[in-house]
Design an enzyme around this catalytic site. Structure first.
Site, PDB file in Angstrom:
ATOM      1  N   SER A 142      21.891 -13.216  -6.366  1.00  0.00           N
ATOM      2  CA  SER A 142      22.633 -14.226  -5.599  1.00  0.00           C
ATOM      3  C   SER A 142      22.370 -15.579  -6.258  1.00  0.00           C
ATOM      4  O   SER A 142      21.383 -15.738  -6.982  1.00  0.00           O
ATOM      5  CB  SER A 142      22.106 -14.256  -4.162  1.00  0.00           C
ATOM      6  N   TYR A 155      15.499 -13.948   2.339  1.00  0.00           N
ATOM      7  CA  TYR A 155      16.644 -13.670   1.457  1.00  0.00           C
ATOM      8  C   TYR A 155      16.419 -14.303   0.084  1.00  0.00           C
ATOM      9  O   TYR A 155      16.585 -13.659  -0.953  1.00  0.00           O
ATOM     10  CB  TYR A 155      17.934 -14.202   2.098  1.00  0.00           C
TER      11      TYR A 155
HETATM   12  P1  NAD Z   1      28.872  -6.826   3.028  1.00  0.00           P
HETATM   13  O1  NAD Z   1      28.172  -7.111   4.304  1.00  0.00           O
HETATM   14  O2  NAD Z   1      30.357  -6.996   2.928  1.00  0.00           O
HETATM   15  O3  NAD Z   1      28.504  -5.357   2.524  1.00  0.00           O
HETATM   16  C1  NAD Z   1      27.200  -4.901   2.500  1.00  0.00           C
HETATM   17  C2  NAD Z   1      27.221  -3.398   2.648  1.00  0.00           C
HETATM   18  O4  NAD Z   1      25.874  -2.949   2.524  1.00  0.00           O
HETATM   19  C3  NAD Z   1      27.728  -2.931   4.021  1.00  0.00           C
HETATM   20  O5  NAD Z   1      28.707  -1.926   3.836  1.00  0.00           O
HETATM   21  C4  NAD Z   1      26.484  -2.382   4.693  1.00  0.00           C
HETATM   22  O6  NAD Z   1      26.750  -1.254   5.544  1.00  0.00           O
HETATM   23  C5  NAD Z   1      25.649  -1.961   3.500  1.00  0.00           C
HETATM   24  N1  NAD Z   1      24.229  -1.880   3.803  1.00  0.00           N
HETATM   25  C6  NAD Z   1      23.477  -2.747   4.530  1.00  0.00           C
HETATM   26  N2  NAD Z   1      22.215  -2.308   4.604  1.00  0.00           N
HETATM   27  C7  NAD Z   1      22.167  -1.145   3.900  1.00  0.00           C
HETATM   28  C8  NAD Z   1      21.145  -0.225   3.604  1.00  0.00           C
HETATM   29  N3  NAD Z   1      19.914  -0.378   4.084  1.00  0.00           N
HETATM   30  N4  NAD Z   1      21.450   0.843   2.853  1.00  0.00           N
HETATM   31  C9  NAD Z   1      22.697   1.018   2.392  1.00  0.00           C
HETATM   32  N5  NAD Z   1      23.711   0.196   2.643  1.00  0.00           N
HETATM   33  C10 NAD Z   1      23.445  -0.883   3.384  1.00  0.00           C
HETATM   34  O7  NAD Z   1      28.122  -7.752   1.986  1.00  0.00           O
HETATM   35  P2  NAD Z   1      28.490  -8.362   0.558  1.00  0.00           P
HETATM   36  O8  NAD Z   1      28.686  -9.795   0.772  1.00  0.00           O
HETATM   37  O9  NAD Z   1      29.496  -7.584  -0.173  1.00  0.00           O
HETATM   38  O10 NAD Z   1      27.052  -8.225  -0.126  1.00  0.00           O
HETATM   39  C11 NAD Z   1      26.760  -7.316  -1.133  1.00  0.00           C
HETATM   40  C12 NAD Z   1      25.611  -7.862  -1.925  1.00  0.00           C
HETATM   41  O11 NAD Z   1      25.957  -9.125  -2.463  1.00  0.00           O
HETATM   42  C13 NAD Z   1      24.322  -8.100  -1.115  1.00  0.00           C
HETATM   43  O12 NAD Z   1      23.209  -7.742  -1.886  1.00  0.00           O
HETATM   44  C14 NAD Z   1      24.347  -9.602  -0.886  1.00  0.00           C
HETATM   45  O13 NAD Z   1      23.069 -10.129  -0.665  1.00  0.00           O
HETATM   46  C15 NAD Z   1      24.951 -10.069  -2.184  1.00  0.00           C
HETATM   47  N6  NAD Z   1      25.550 -11.394  -2.146  1.00  0.00           N
HETATM   48  C16 NAD Z   1      26.569 -11.679  -1.294  1.00  0.00           C
HETATM   49  C17 NAD Z   1      27.107 -12.945  -1.296  1.00  0.00           C
HETATM   50  C18 NAD Z   1      28.238 -13.316  -0.392  1.00  0.00           C
HETATM   51  O14 NAD Z   1      28.509 -14.500  -0.264  1.00  0.00           O
HETATM   52  N7  NAD Z   1      28.942 -12.377   0.221  1.00  0.00           N
HETATM   53  C19 NAD Z   1      26.613 -13.921  -2.178  1.00  0.00           C
HETATM   54  C20 NAD Z   1      25.585 -13.586  -3.048  1.00  0.00           C
HETATM   55  C21 NAD Z   1      25.058 -12.310  -3.018  1.00  0.00           C
END
Ligand code: NAD
Length: 247
Positions: A142, A155
């Site tokens: 991130s 986080y």
């Molecule tokens: P999201 O909430 O759309 O999707 C996350 C998915 O992970 C969900 O389907 C959830 O069911 C699954 N999940 C949660 N806990 C889990 C577990 N213990 N085992 C298996 N699956 C699990 O989120 P996203 O925004 O697509 O995030 C994906 C990744 O990107 C994460 O690591 C997040 O920290 C990172 N990220 C997101 C952003 C953002 O702004 N969306 C920015 C930087 C990093």
């Protein structure tokens, strides 16, 4: 079709947001993809949808924070498709609140998925890669793995750890045809980041990105495709963040 054609990939957190976009991008490049997620209902439905579009996608349930569960996921992928070439350790959860008020459980809940999940996914994928002669580990860090922000202590800790784990594993296995890289997304519209969930906070997030908008999941998936295909890239963390960390 390129280098992903015929490759077998696992994407954790594959049911939503960045993970789902990455499942789709890899499958469209000819990969056989295991969409792994904790959420059985949504995960199975998304895998079925992509299958109906003619893509090779299977759902396997995983709890990314459980070593047994991740071990089982890797074994199932190999059972389904005969090998493993790429893992995207993407499952992650957010955290809010003042650090001094967090319980150990609040703190560890996030570390368990975001940080331990990368350890387990990397460990069991590398065990397969060592048998077959190589592979690729991709991690979702991130912008908060590169810079900090108040109010997201576990986080920020977990995503900084992912950067270190990416570099450490990359160096460890560089001579064994195993590459390890990460993407550091800026704020991306997804299951955890959207106008409904964030209310007025959403516009504040937009303002922090010089490019004047949040990212979309396909823009992050595109970086994962690049990192999966380019054989000269290892130990790298690629920000895809609309200029956030350039400031
Ligand atoms: P999201 O909430 O759309 O999707 C996350 C998915 O992970 C969900 O389907 C959830 O069911 C699954 N999940 C949660 N806990 C889990 C577990 N213990 N085992 C298996 N699956 C699990 O989120 P996203 O925004 O697509 O995030 C994906 C990744 O990107 C994460 O690591 C997040 O920290 C990172 N990220 C997101 C952003 C953002 O702004 N969306 C920015 C930087 C990093």
């Amino acid at each position: 079709m390129g280098k992903l054609d015929g490759k077998v990939a696992i994407v954790t957190g594959g049911a939503s947001g960045i993970g789902l976009a990455t499942v789709k991008a890899f499958a469209e490049k000819g990969a056989k993809v295991v969409l792994a997620d904790f959420n059985v209902e949504v995960g199975q439905a998304k895998a079925d949808e992509l299958k109906a579009e003619g893509l090779e996608v299977s759902f396997v349930q995983v709890d990314a924070g459980s070593e047994e569960s991740v071990k089982n996921l890797v074994a199932k992928a190999v059972q389904l498709y005969g090998k493993l070439d790429v893992i995207v350790n993407n499952a992650g959860i957010g955290s809010l609140g003042e650090m001094h008020e967090l319980s150990y459980d609040d703190y560890h809940k996030v570390i368990r998925v975001n940080q331990d999940g990368v350890f387990f996914g990397t460990k069991y994928a590398v065990q397969e890669f060592l048998k077959t002669g190589g592979g690729v580990v991709l991690n979702t860090s991130s912008i908060l793995g590169l810079v900090a922000e108040a109010g997201a202590y576990p986080y920020v800790a977990s995503k900084h750890a992912v950067v270190g784990m990416t570099k450490s594993a990359a160096l460890q296995y560089a001579g064994r045809n195993i590459r390890v890289n990460a993407v550091s997304p800026g704020y991306v519209v997804s299951g955890m980041v959207n106008k409904e969930a964030l209310g007025e906070f959403y516009d504040g997030l937009v303002a922090k990105h010089p490019i004047g908008r949040l990212g979309n999941p396909d823009e992050i998936a595109h970086a994962f495709v690049f990192l999966a295909e380019n054989d000269f890239v290892t130990g790298t963390v690629v920000p895809v963040d609309g200029g956030y960390t350039a400031q």
